[in-house]
Design a protein around this motif. Structure first.
Motif, PDB file in Angstrom:
ATOM      1  N   LEU A 200      35.623   3.398  33.831  1.00 55.02           N
ATOM      2  CA  LEU A 200      35.320   4.626  33.521  1.00 55.02           C
ATOM      3  C   LEU A 200      35.274   5.853  34.481  1.00 55.02           C
ATOM      4  N   SER A 201      35.143   5.561  35.792  1.00 51.91           N
ATOM      5  CA  SER A 201      34.974   6.606  36.958  1.00 51.91           C
ATOM      6  C   SER A 201      36.179   7.467  36.820  1.00 51.91           C
ATOM      7  N   GLU A 212      37.112   4.152  25.101  1.00 44.69           N
ATOM      8  CA  GLU A 212      36.875   3.400  26.282  1.00 44.69           C
ATOM      9  C   GLU A 212      35.379   2.936  26.474  1.00 44.69           C
ATOM     10  N   LYS A 213      34.716   4.190  26.250  1.00 49.07           N
ATOM     11  CA  LYS A 213      33.205   3.867  26.195  1.00 49.07           C
ATOM     12  C   LYS A 213      32.728   2.905  25.282  1.00 49.07           C
ATOM     13  N   THR A 214      33.038   3.290  23.870  1.00 47.59           N
ATOM     14  CA  THR A 214      32.781   2.409  22.752  1.00 47.59           C
ATOM     15  C   THR A 214      33.168   0.958  23.125  1.00 47.59           C
ATOM     16  N   PHE A 215      34.477   0.705  23.628  1.00 46.79           N
ATOM     17  CA  PHE A 215      34.800  -0.575  23.964  1.00 46.79           C
ATOM     18  C   PHE A 215      33.832  -1.362  24.943  1.00 46.79           C
ATOM     19  N   ASN A 216      33.471  -0.675  26.033  1.00 43.67           N
ATOM     20  CA  ASN A 216      32.485  -1.007  26.826  1.00 43.67           C
ATOM     21  C   ASN A 216      31.335  -1.488  26.449  1.00 43.67           C
ATOM     22  N   ASP A 217      30.713  -0.648  25.454  1.00 46.10           N
ATOM     23  CA  ASP A 217      29.468  -0.817  24.896  1.00 46.10           C
ATOM     24  C   ASP A 217      29.643  -2.171  23.849  1.00 46.10           C
ATOM     25  N   MET A 218      30.644  -2.319  23.132  1.00 42.29           N
ATOM     26  CA  MET A 218      30.979  -3.674  22.288  1.00 42.29           C
ATOM     27  C   MET A 218      31.088  -4.776  23.209  1.00 42.29           C
ATOM     28  N   ILE A 219      31.674  -4.647  24.157  1.00 41.07           N
ATOM     29  CA  ILE A 219      31.773  -5.955  25.363  1.00 41.07           C
ATOM     30  C   ILE A 219      30.128  -6.031  25.539  1.00 41.07           C
ATOM     31  N   ASP A 220      29.305  -5.155  26.007  1.00 41.10           N
ATOM     32  CA  ASP A 220      27.921  -5.583  26.313  1.00 41.10           C
ATOM     33  C   ASP A 220      27.334  -6.136  25.340  1.00 41.10           C
ATOM     34  N   SER A 221      27.379  -5.627  24.238  1.00 43.57           N
ATOM     35  CA  SER A 221      26.768  -6.027  22.712  1.00 43.57           C
ATOM     36  C   SER A 221      27.305  -7.363  22.679  1.00 43.57           C
ATOM     37  N   LEU A 222      28.713  -7.751  22.745  1.00 45.45           N
ATOM     38  CA  LEU A 222      29.059  -9.104  22.249  1.00 45.45           C
ATOM     39  C   LEU A 222      28.707 -10.144  23.270  1.00 45.45           C
ATOM     40  N   LYS A 223      28.572  -9.380  24.705  1.00 40.86           N
ATOM     41  CA  LYS A 223      28.182 -10.490  25.855  1.00 40.86           C
ATOM     42  C   LYS A 223      26.520 -10.922  25.539  1.00 40.86           C
TER      43      LYS A 223
END
Length: 451
Positions: A200-201, A212-223
Motif C-alpha cells: 500500500l505504499s 486493499e487495506k481491509t484485505f490486508n487486515d483480513m489476511i492479518d486476522s486470518l493468519k
C-alpha cells in the motif's frame, strides 16, 4: 464482458450521446438564426421595392422591378387571375412554386434539393388591381455554411471522442489495477498457502485503498486465527498426550500384574480415574474458551451479590477464611451472570490452590469502572512470568499444577470473558509475597438508567 470493457464502453457511449445532443443543438440553432436573418433581410427588400413603386409612379413597374432583381433569385407579380409578371436572371428559377395570396407571408421552401427564402406581400398595382409581389432568393450561402458547420462538428466530435475512448481505457486500467492486484494476491494465497498482503505504499487513500487495506487486515486476522488454531491444537494435543500415556501405562500394568494384586489394581484405577477427570476438565475448559469470546444474554449484574455468593460457596467447600471488603454502595455491571461468575470462580480457585492462608477480596469503583481485587498470600509469580500467566496452557510450576489438577486454561478463559465484557484483567505479584488479580469492568449506573 470484462469490467474494463464495460467502463470504456460506458464512457464512450455517454460522451457520444452528449456530443450528438450538443452538436444537434448547435446545428439547428445556427440554422434557425440564419434563416430568420435571411427572411428579415428579404422582407426589408420587399418593403423597399414597394416603397419605390409607390414613390415613382411615372416609372413603369416592370422596369423598376428589374433594378431590385437579386442575382440568385426571382421576382414575380401574381394577379388574382392570369399569368404573373416574372423577372429572373436564371431560367431554372422559373419553375419555382408561387401563387397569388391576400396575406403577407415569409417562408423557406425546398426546391430541387435547394433552399429558397420566399416573401409574399399583397400590393396595389398601377392599374388599381390587388396583386401579390413575391421575392424569392436561393440560400446559397446558407447551404454552404450548414455544410461547413456539419463537417466542423463531425471533426470536433472525433477530436473529442477519440481522447475520450483513450481516457476511458486509461481510467479502466487505473481503476482495475488494484482489483487485479487483489485477485492475483488472493490466487497466490490460495495456490501456495501464503499470507501475502498488498503493498500500500505510495497509494492515494481512496475507496480502492480502503478495499486493499481491509484485505490486508483480513489476511492479518486470518493468519493470527490460523496460527492460534495451530498453537491451540498443538498445545491441546500435548496436554492430552500425558494423561493418555498415564492411562495407557496403568492399563497395561493392570493387564500384566493387576489381576492378582489388589493394591496395584486400586492404585491403577485411582490414577486412571484422576487422569480421566483431568482430560474431561481440559476438554470442558477448551470448549469454554471457544464459547466465551462474546457476551451471551447481557443483563444488569450486582457484583457485590455475585461475589458474596461465590465466597459463600468456597468458604463452605474448603473451610478457608475469605474476607470481603466493599463500601455500602452496590456496584453494577452489564453482562452475563454465568460468565462473570465463572471468572470469579477461576480466580478464587487459583487463590485456593496456590495459597494456604486467608484470601482477601475488595470491591470498589473508580473512573466509571467496577474494580475487584482478589488477594492471596501464596508463593507469588516471578516478574518474568507475570505477562504469560494469561496464555493458554501456560503454567509456572508445571509439576505443582499437575498435582493440583491445573490445565493452564483457567486464566486464559477469565481473560477472554473479561475482554468480551469490555473490561480487563491484571495481576500484581512478587515471588514469595502473594498475588493480586484485578478485574476492571465498565460500571453500569442502574439508578440513572431507571430514572
Amino acid at each position: 464482458m470484462k469490467l474494463r470493457t464495460k467502463i470504456q464502453l460506458f464512457t464512450s457511449l455517454f460522451m457520444l450521446v452528449l456530443i450528438l445532443l450538443i452538436n444537434a443543438s448547435i446545428y439547428f440553432l445556427f440554422y434557425s438564426n440564419t434563416v430568420d436573418s435571411e427572411l428579415e433581410e428579404l422582407t426589408e427588400q420587399v418593403n423597399t421595392i414597394v416603397s419605390n413603386l409607390n414613390a415613382n409612379p411615372d416609372i413603369p413597374p416592370t422596369e423598376l422591378l428589374k433594378a431590385f432583381l437579386p442575382a440568385d433569385g426571382i421576382i414575380r407579380v401574381y394577379p388574382e387571375s392570369g399569368n404573373p409578371i416574372v423577372h429572373s436572371k436564371d431560367k431554372e428559377f422559373l419553375s419555382l412554386p408561387g401563387a397569388f395570396t391576400n396575406a403577407e407571408t415569409s417562408e423557406i421552401i425546398l426546391f430541387e434539393g435547394e433552399r429558397f427564402a420566399t416573401v409574399s406581400k399583397p400590393i396595389i398595382w398601377n392599374n388599381g388591381d390587388v396583386v401579390t409581389l413575391q421575392l424569392s432568393k436561393q440560400l446559397v450561402a446558407l447551404s454552404e455554411n450548414m455544410r461547413t458547420l456539419f463537417y466542423v462538428l463531425v471533426l470536433a466530435s472525433l477530436i473529442i471522442l477519440i481522447p475520450t475512448i483513450i481516457a476511458g481505457n486509461v481510467l479502466g486500467r487505473f481503476l482495475l489495477r488494484p482489483v487485479k492486484s487483489l485477485i492475483h494476491t488472493m490466487r497466490e494465497n490460495i495456490k501456495y498457502a501464503r499470507w501475502k498482503k498488498i503493498d500500500l505504499s505510495n497509494r492515494s487513500k481512496d475507496e480502492l485503498y480502503e478495499m486493499e487495506k481491509t484485505f490486508n487486515d483480513m489476511i492479518d486476522s486470518l493468519k493470527e486465527s490460523y496460527e492460534m488454531q495451530e498453537i491451540f491444537v498443538s498445545d491441546a494435543s500435548h496436554e492430552l498426550k500425558t494423561p493418555i500415556s498415564i492411562i495407557k501405562s496403568y492399563a497395561q500394568l493392570v493387564e500384566r500384574r493387576g489381576m492378582d494384586n489388589t493394591e496395584l489394581m486400586k492404585e491403577s484405577i485411582e490414577a486412571i480415574t484422576l487422569e480421566a477427570e483431568r482430560m474431561q476438565k481440559l476438554v470442558e475448559q477448551m470448549l469454554a474458551l471457544a464459547k466465551n469470546k462474546e457476551v451471551h444474554h447481557a443483563e444488569v449484574v450486582d457484583m457485590n451479590q455475585l461475589m458474596e455468593e461465590t465466597i459463600a460457596i468456597f468458604t463452605g467447600a474448603y473451610g478457608r477464611e475469605i474476607t470481603l471488603k466493599h463500601d455500602s454502595e452496590a456496584h453494577f455491571v452489564q453482562g452475563n451472570t454465568d460468565q462473570l461468575k465463572q471468572v470469579l470462580y477461576i480466580l478464587m480457585d487459583n487463590a485456593h490452590k496456590y495459597s494456604e492462608d486467608k484470601v482477601d477480596v475488595r470491591i470498589g469503583e473508580k473512573d466509571d469502572a467496577v474494580i475487584i481485587d482478589i488477594i492471596d498470600s501464596g508463593g507469588g509469580i516471578p516478574q518474568q512470568e507475570r505477562d504469560r500467566v494469561f496464555e493458554r496452557f501456560y503454567r509456572i510450576d508445571k509439576a505443582r499444577s499437575r498435582n493440583t489438577g491445573g490445565t493452564g486454561l483457567g486464566l486464559a478463559i477469565a481473560k477472554s470473558i473479561t475482554l468480551a465484557h469490555g473490561g480487563k484483567i491484571e495481576v500484581e505479584s512478587e515471588a514469595g509475597k502473594g498475588s493480586t488479580f484485578t478485574i476492571k469492568l465498565p460500571a453500569f449506573k442502574k439508578m440513572d438508567s431507571e430514572n
